[in-house]
Write a protein that holds these residues in place. Sequence first.
Motif, short mmCIF file in Angstrom:
data_model
loop_
_atom_site.label_atom_id
_atom_site.label_comp_id
_atom_site.label_asym_id
_atom_site.label_seq_id
_atom_site.Cartn_x
_atom_site.Cartn_y
_atom_site.Cartn_z
N GLY A 31 113.43 15.26 -30.17
CA GLY A 31 114.83 15.07 -29.78
C GLY A 31 115.50 13.88 -30.42
O GLY A 31 116.61 14.01 -30.97
N PRO A 32 114.87 12.70 -30.38
CA PRO A 32 115.52 11.52 -30.98
C PRO A 32 115.79 11.68 -32.49
O PRO A 32 116.76 11.12 -33.00
CB PRO A 32 114.53 10.39 -30.72
CG PRO A 32 113.80 10.82 -29.49
CD PRO A 32 113.68 12.32 -29.62
N GLU A 33 114.98 12.46 -33.17
CA GLU A 33 115.20 12.70 -34.61
C GLU A 33 116.39 13.63 -34.83
O GLU A 33 117.18 13.43 -35.75
CB GLU A 33 113.96 13.32 -35.24
CG GLU A 33 112.71 12.49 -35.17
CD GLU A 33 111.48 13.29 -35.56
OE1 GLU A 33 111.62 14.34 -36.23
OE2 GLU A 33 110.37 12.88 -35.19
N ALA A 36 120.44 12.04 -33.22
CA ALA A 36 120.44 10.61 -33.50
C ALA A 36 121.52 9.85 -32.73
O ALA A 36 121.35 8.67 -32.42
CB ALA A 36 120.61 10.37 -35.00
N SER A 37 122.61 10.51 -32.39
CA SER A 37 123.69 9.83 -31.68
C SER A 37 123.43 9.72 -30.17
O SER A 37 124.12 8.99 -29.48
CB SER A 37 125.03 10.54 -31.92
OG SER A 37 124.98 11.84 -31.37
N PHE A 38 122.43 10.42 -29.68
CA PHE A 38 122.07 10.37 -28.26
C PHE A 38 121.20 9.14 -28.02
O PHE A 38 120.24 8.92 -28.74
CB PHE A 38 121.29 11.66 -27.92
CG PHE A 38 121.21 11.98 -26.45
CD1 PHE A 38 122.34 12.26 -25.71
CD2 PHE A 38 119.98 12.03 -25.81
CE1 PHE A 38 122.26 12.58 -24.37
CE2 PHE A 38 119.88 12.35 -24.47
CZ PHE A 38 121.02 12.64 -23.75
N PHE A 43 116.40 10.25 -23.36
CA PHE A 43 115.57 11.44 -23.55
C PHE A 43 114.58 11.61 -22.42
O PHE A 43 114.42 12.71 -21.88
CB PHE A 43 114.88 11.42 -24.92
CG PHE A 43 115.81 11.80 -26.03
CD1 PHE A 43 116.07 13.13 -26.31
CD2 PHE A 43 116.45 10.83 -26.77
CE1 PHE A 43 116.95 13.49 -27.31
CE2 PHE A 43 117.33 11.17 -27.78
CZ PHE A 43 117.59 12.50 -28.06
N ALA A 44 113.90 10.56 -22.03
CA ALA A 44 112.93 10.64 -20.93
C ALA A 44 113.63 11.02 -19.62
O ALA A 44 113.09 11.80 -18.83
CB ALA A 44 112.18 9.33 -20.77
#
Length: 123
Positions: A31-33, A36-38, A43-44
């Motif tokens: 997800g982080p990849e 990127a703007s999040f 995510f956790a």
Amino acid sequence: MRIAALTVTLLIAALHFYIAWFEIFAWETRGPEVFASFPDDLFAQTTTLAANQGLYNAFLAAGLLWVVVIQNRSWQQNVATFFLGCVFVAGVFGAATASFSILYVQTVPATIGLALWWLRGRA
């Protein structure tokens, strides 16, 4: 036209199975990849939310896959229209609320699929 309609439907199903896998199983790792703007720290906190969303994408994919095995021509077209219509609406909503690129990833392919099924029905 039948082969084209089925092919596009299967490609959209595959896309939604991928999205479901991503949201259910890879949200925190990939997800982080991808987003990127999040903010990374969210995510956790949003894993359950993403998994729930992924389940809905799995339902869409399963419905689109179901289209391939339906033997009755009218029912096949009706079920394809319903599930592609759901993808279309989800794409428009996602483009309006989350990211405009969803329009190209979901709405445009669903529109093509709907057009192919409609043309198949007319032939």
